[in-house]
Design an enzyme around this catalytic site. Structure first.
Site, PDB file in Angstrom:
ATOM      1  N   GLU A 198       1.940   6.371  -6.705  1.00 63.97           N
ATOM      2  CA  GLU A 198       1.071   7.488  -7.634  1.00 63.97           C
ATOM      3  C   GLU A 198       1.634   8.910  -7.070  1.00 63.97           C
ATOM      4  O   GLU A 198       1.826   9.806  -7.917  1.00 63.97           O
ATOM      5  CB  GLU A 198      -0.173   7.358  -7.052  1.00 63.97           C
TER       6      GLU A 198
ATOM      7  N   TYR B 258       0.897  -1.115  -0.170  1.00 63.22           N
ATOM      8  CA  TYR B 258      -0.316  -0.049  -0.295  1.00 63.22           C
ATOM      9  C   TYR B 258       1.248   0.893   0.034  1.00 63.22           C
ATOM     10  O   TYR B 258       0.865   2.706  -0.869  1.00 63.22           O
ATOM     11  CB  TYR B 258      -0.737   0.492   1.445  1.00 63.22           C
TER      12      TYR B 258
END
Length: 143
Positions: A72, A65
């Site tokens: 991102e 994660y």
């Protein structure tokens, strides 16, 4: 939705970021996550869930994660100068709709939104991990 946004509205739209290492970072994290997620769903539907799949689903996110989120954010950050220079997806005034939109500022807001959202989602997953992998009767009665 963040995956569609990252793939289409950032990586596809800003060709210059497609060769960034950050893209590889989030693609690897997403790929491993999806392999684990769909293996989990498949074995659950077959009523034969190996513990290793269950463990991987509720443990590997601890690394994947943050890895995906880092990729991102770094990709969006790398796209910013190109978005600003090209005026990509931006609408300036004056126009017949009396409306303006600055995609560059929007991307910055998206990056800022990760600040409250990431910890909330991450700690929710940690709570789910404790609940699912603890195996105690107290947690089982809430399932």
């Amino acid at each position: 939705m963040s995956r569609v946004f990252l793939i289409w509205a950032v990586t596809h739209s800003v060709k210059e970021v497609q060769s960034e290492d950050s893209v590889l970072l989030f693609v690897i994290a997403w790929t491993i996550t999806e392999i684990i997620r769909y293996s989990f769903y498949t074995f659950s539907l077959l009523n034969h869930l190996p513990y290793i799949i269950k463990w991987a689903r509720y443990t590997l996110f601890i690394v994947l994660y943050p890895m995906g989120v880092s990729g991102e954010l770094l990709t969006i950050y790398a796209a910013l100068p190109f978005v600003r220079q090209a005026g990509l997806y931006s609408i300036s005034l004056p126009n017949k709709y009396n409306f303006s939109f600055d995609y560059y500022a929007f991307l910055i807001l998206v990056m800022i939104s990760y600040i409250p959202l990431f910890p909330q989602l991450y700690f929710h997953m940690l709570h789910q991990r404790r609940k699912v992998l603890s195996g105690t009767e107290e947690h089982k009665k809430f399932d």
